[in-house]
Design a protein around this motif. Structure first.
Motif, PDB file in Angstrom:
ATOM      1  N   LEU A 101       0.836  -1.202   0.000  1.00 21.83           N
ATOM      2  CA  LEU A 101       0.000   0.000   0.000  1.00 21.83           C
ATOM      3  C   LEU A 101       0.867   1.246   0.000  1.00 21.83           C
ATOM      4  O   LEU A 101       1.971   1.252   0.555  1.00 21.83           O
ATOM      5  N   GLU A 105      -2.408   5.264   1.922  1.00 21.72           N
ATOM      6  CA  GLU A 105      -3.303   4.129   2.130  1.00 21.72           C
ATOM      7  C   GLU A 105      -3.012   3.428   3.455  1.00 21.72           C
ATOM      8  O   GLU A 105      -3.932   2.937   4.119  1.00 21.72           O
ATOM      9  N   ALA A 108      -4.528   5.624   6.139  1.00 27.84           N
ATOM     10  CA  ALA A 108      -5.993   5.600   6.077  1.00 27.84           C
ATOM     11  C   ALA A 108      -6.586   4.214   6.282  1.00 27.84           C
ATOM     12  O   ALA A 108      -7.811   4.056   6.222  1.00 27.84           O
ATOM     13  N   THR A 112     -10.602   3.310   6.010  1.00 27.42           N
ATOM     14  CA  THR A 112     -11.227   2.664   4.862  1.00 27.42           C
ATOM     15  C   THR A 112     -11.718   1.264   5.203  1.00 27.42           C
ATOM     16  O   THR A 112     -12.775   0.829   4.723  1.00 27.42           O
ATOM     17  N   GLN A 113     -10.956   0.536   6.034  1.00 28.47           N
ATOM     18  CA  GLN A 113     -11.317  -0.848   6.338  1.00 28.47           C
ATOM     19  C   GLN A 113     -12.199  -0.950   7.582  1.00 28.47           C
ATOM     20  O   GLN A 113     -13.142  -1.739   7.616  1.00 28.47           O
ATOM     21  N   LYS A 116     -15.116   2.115   6.977  1.00 30.98           N
ATOM     22  CA  LYS A 116     -15.709   2.103   5.631  1.00 30.98           C
ATOM     23  C   LYS A 116     -15.865   3.516   5.062  1.00 30.98           C
ATOM     24  O   LYS A 116     -16.812   3.823   4.337  1.00 30.98           O
ATOM     25  N   PRO A 118     -15.216   6.503   2.544  1.00 28.72           N
ATOM     26  CA  PRO A 118     -14.853   6.569   1.122  1.00 28.72           C
ATOM     27  C   PRO A 118     -13.376   6.926   0.942  1.00 28.72           C
ATOM     28  O   PRO A 118     -12.818   7.717   1.719  1.00 28.72           O
ATOM     29  N   ARG A 119     -12.755   6.367  -0.077  1.00 30.31           N
ATOM     30  CA  ARG A 119     -11.297   6.505  -0.240  1.00 30.31           C
ATOM     31  C   ARG A 119     -10.841   7.959  -0.325  1.00 30.31           C
ATOM     32  O   ARG A 119      -9.844   8.334   0.293  1.00 30.31           O
ATOM     33  N   GLN A 120     -11.527   8.768  -1.094  1.00 29.90           N
ATOM     34  CA  GLN A 120     -11.061  10.149  -1.264  1.00 29.90           C
ATOM     35  C   GLN A 120     -11.179  10.925   0.043  1.00 29.90           C
ATOM     36  O   GLN A 120     -10.304  11.743   0.366  1.00 29.90           O
ATOM     37  N   ALA A 122     -11.028   9.539   3.021  1.00 29.41           N
ATOM     38  CA  ALA A 122      -9.982   8.978   3.881  1.00 29.41           C
ATOM     39  C   ALA A 122      -8.609   9.504   3.493  1.00 29.41           C
ATOM     40  O   ALA A 122      -7.752   9.738   4.366  1.00 29.41           O
ATOM     41  N   LYS A 123      -8.399   9.711   2.200  1.00 27.86           N
ATOM     42  CA  LYS A 123      -7.109  10.240   1.757  1.00 27.86           C
ATOM     43  C   LYS A 123      -6.872  11.638   2.303  1.00 27.86           C
ATOM     44  O   LYS A 123      -5.755  11.974   2.727  1.00 27.86           O
TER      45      LYS A 123
END
Length: 263
Positions: A101, A105, A108, A112-113, A116, A118-120, A122-123
């Motif tokens: 990763l 990542e 985050a 994310t895990q 849950k 959203p990726r953006q 979390a980024k």
């Protein structure tokens, strides 16, 4: 002060862990107040890591109680255990970053895990946390293999605070770092823990680091806490085991115990 505020953040009573005939923890009693930064010191094999694993629910003690915010956590499983773990951030000894990763990542991952997110979104949180530990946004796109040891520790610290935990564990945070980088990491630990209002629990052999990070120390020896008090009192604590350990003296009661067992 209300009753809720009077509760220890972490309360440990008569904690006992054995692996076969090897009794690692033999009745640990310890209170950690909200906002405290407690360092548990002790030699290799004294049970410091076992203590952390018990609080995290990774090991199950044979006897004893561990309460977080007044809630018994020994014996919890599934969603109940995950809810407790969500309160805790962790800086691992080796940073323990996922090689596959990117840095952001990794930071985050709990968002994310676990949440849950959203990726953006979390980024953006990850980049903010990286900034808080002194790393620029472009570092977020690197892979862990491209980082120095000090940078990995910073990334590990950013991940530890990413989910805004109430409690942060630090496992030998200065291992593998030179003295200057170690002091920088310690300074960051103090800053981010205080800024988050979190309770800190550190295990370490490094007495210089222990003094910088903590307001309280406790020494684990032969499976029990043999001294617990303010960091600024440790030099004059009057306990010969503690005094030998913190000054790194080869002669003293700890050596005598080794001779008793193996001499």
């Amino acid at each position: 002060m209300t009753l809720a505020n009077a509760l220890p953040k972490i309360q440990i009573r008569d904690l006992q862990v054995a692996f076969g005939s090897n009794k690692v923890l033999q009745g640990v009693n310890l209170d950690i107040a909200p906002g405290d930064s407690l360092v548990v010191i002790g030699g290799s094999g004294s049970g410091k890591s076992v203590l952390l694993k018990c609080i995290l629910g990774l090991l199950h003690p044979q006897a004893g109680s561990i309460k977080i915010d007044g809630e018994e956590v020994v014996g919890l499983t599934g969603d109940e255990l995950e809810a407790v773990r969500h309160k805790i951030g962790m800086l691992f000894q080796s940073a323990a970053l996922f090689d596959s990763l990117t840095v952001w990542e990794n930071v985050a991952f709990g968002l994310t895990q676990g949440e849950k997110m959203p990726r953006q979104e979390a980024k953006q949180v990850a980049l903010k946390r990286l900034a808080e530990v002194g790393l620029q946004a472009q570092v977020g796109e690197l892979m862990p293999s491209e980082l120095s040891g000090g940078m990995k520790k910073r990334v590990g610290l950013a991940r530890a605070i990413a989910t805004e935990p109430d409690i942060i564990f630090f496992d030998e945070p200065t291992t593998g770092l030179d003295p200057i980088m170690g002091a920088m990491i310690d300074k960051l630990i103090v800053e981010v823990t205080q800024a988050a209002g979190a309770t800190g629990l550190t295990i370490t052999h490094d007495m210089a680091s222990a003094r910088r990070i903590s307001n309280r120390m406790a020494m684990l020896f032969e499976g029990r806490i043999i001294w617990d008090g303010a960091t600024d009192q440790v030099e004059a604590c009057g306990n010969p085991y503690v005094e030998q350990f913190i000054n790194g003296r080869p002669d003293g009661p700890i050596e005598m115990k080794i001779q008793d067992h193996f001499g």
